[in-house]
Design a protein around this motif. Structure first.
Motif, PDB file in Angstrom:
ATOM      1  N   LEU A  85       6.524   3.036   7.415  1.00  0.00           N
ATOM      2  CA  LEU A  85       5.920   4.513   6.791  1.00  0.00           C
ATOM      3  C   LEU A  85       6.361   5.542   5.691  1.00  0.00           C
ATOM      4  CD1 LEU A  85       8.221   6.032  10.411  1.00  0.00           C
ATOM      5  CD2 LEU A  85       5.747   6.026   9.844  1.00  0.00           C
ATOM      6  N   GLY A  86       6.947   4.636   4.785  1.00  0.00           N
ATOM      7  CA  GLY A  86       7.768   5.075   3.513  1.00  0.00           C
ATOM      8  C   GLY A  86       6.585   4.456   2.617  1.00  0.00           C
ATOM      9  N   SER A  87       5.527   4.162   2.684  1.00  0.00           N
ATOM     10  CA  SER A  87       4.874   3.097   1.832  1.00  0.00           C
ATOM     11  C   SER A  87       3.873   3.415  -0.101  1.00  0.00           C
ATOM     12  CB  SER A  87       3.664   2.628   2.349  1.00  0.00           C
ATOM     13  OG  SER A  87       3.100   1.434   1.591  1.00  0.00           O
ATOM     14  N   HIS A  88       4.874   3.045  -1.083  1.00  0.00           N
ATOM     15  CA  HIS A  88       3.819   3.782  -1.607  1.00  0.00           C
ATOM     16  C   HIS A  88       2.422   4.181  -1.625  1.00  0.00           C
ATOM     17  CE1 HIS A  88       8.078   1.681  -3.245  1.00  0.00           C
ATOM     18  NE2 HIS A  88       7.598   2.847  -4.188  1.00  0.00           N
ATOM     19  N   ASP A  89       1.762   3.473  -1.029  1.00  0.00           N
ATOM     20  CA  ASP A  89       0.479   3.594  -0.864  1.00  0.00           C
ATOM     21  C   ASP A  89       0.760   4.169   0.203  1.00  0.00           C
ATOM     22  OD1 ASP A  89      -2.084   3.308  -0.299  1.00  0.00           O
ATOM     23  OD2 ASP A  89      -2.587   1.081  -0.311  1.00  0.00           O
ATOM     24  N   GLU A  90      -0.972   5.611  -0.277  1.00  0.00           N
ATOM     25  CA  GLU A  90      -0.976   6.771   0.757  1.00  0.00           C
ATOM     26  C   GLU A  90      -1.565   6.465   2.133  1.00  0.00           C
ATOM     27  OE1 GLU A  90      -1.916  10.180  -0.872  1.00  0.00           O
ATOM     28  OE2 GLU A  90      -0.696  10.330  -2.195  1.00  0.00           O
TER      29      GLU A  90
END
Length: 283
Positions: A85-90
């Motif tokens: 949920l918190g990935s740097h990749d949107e």
């Protein structure tokens, strides 16, 4: 050991060989003495593809549950390690939310009540203030979806610092403040975490009062979290179960893994007996 009707004990799907069908897993879990199956949606394509099953395929599973009189009550949704949920990749964030929505729909069709969420903002990426913030934003979206389907989400307490205690889980539970977001702790992981921090597992569990919906029962040894055979570790079962009884938690899943043994069905039966003996001291 005779069944105790004051609680339910489930079997983690991955305790059985992966080449078995879901029907077979239901059958063997029941024969081993468990009360329900916990289904896994993990990082493998084979399990992730379940979320795209047709209604016909889902109805086959439902028919198996009816014919065998054995339910799937919970889901372990560990695939968010790969799609956090918190990935740097949107794009990964979008995938994580889509997976959660599909999981809730899948659960609602099968009668699954609880989805255990992995307590990671990210797993394969580096944690930072951005990943934590996006986790919070996307978690709120997840809870909105779950509430629409009437599915309860419960955080698993993990082995990484982000969410390795009930107290840390409760920060997000309180933040979102919804009846559909709770805690589904792993007693093995908590044993290791509270040793690491030199804190009390009793007080940690009590911090989740009114919000613990179920618990994973898993064998561990200090510093190791997986594939420790039941009876060979030092999980704090007694302390944990005593508190869980005070908190009126009555749903448990034995979490253990098939590791290639030809005696896997005997391992299932032993796990059921071993855990029931532990639980029966307090229930």
């Amino acid at each position: 050991m005779d069944k105790n009707n004051s609680y339910l004990l489930g079997c983690y799907e991955k305790a059985m060989p992966n080449n078995l069908t879901i029907r077979d897993k239901l059958k063997y879990a029941k024969e081993a003495g468990f009360d329900y199956l916990e289904i896994s949606i993990d990082e493998t394509n084979e399990k992730l593809e379940r979320l795209d099953y047709s209604d016909e395929m889902i109805n086959r599973i439902k028919l198996s549950m009816i014919e065998l009189n054995f339910p799937i009550l919970t889901m372990c949704l560990s695939v968010h390690r790969k799609f956090p949920l918190g990935s740097h990749d949107e794009k990964i964030q979008v995938s994580s939310l889509l997976i959660l929505e599909k999981a809730c729909l899948f659960a609602s069709k099968l009668g699954i009540r609880i989805i255990q969420l992995a307590g990671y903002d990210v797993y394969y990426e580096d944690h930072d203030s951005y990943t934590q913030k996006m986790f919070e934003i996307n978690l709120k979206k997840c809870v909105e979806v779950a509430s629409k389907f009437g599915i309860i989400l419960g955080f698993e307490t993990m082995e990484t610092p982000f969410m390795d205690t009930v107290k840390k889980s409760m920060y997000y539970v309180d933040l979102i403040n919804s009846p559909y977001l709770n805690v589904y702790p792993d007693i093995g992981n908590l044993t290791n975490s509270n040793r690491k921090y030199n804190t009390s597992i009793e007080y940690d569990l009590l911090s989740g009062k009114g919000k613990i919906v179920a618990a994973h029962l898993k064998e561990i040894i200090e510093g190791h979290y997986r594939e420790i055979p039941f009876g060979t570790g030092d999980t704090l079962y007694d302390t944990s179960l005593k508190v869980l009884r005070e908190l009126d938690v009555r749903l448990f899943t034995g979490e253990f893994w098939y590791v290639g043994s030809k005696e896997w069905f005997n391992d299932l039966k032993f796990a059921n007996q071993y855990l029931r003996e532990k639980i029966s001291r307090y229930y």
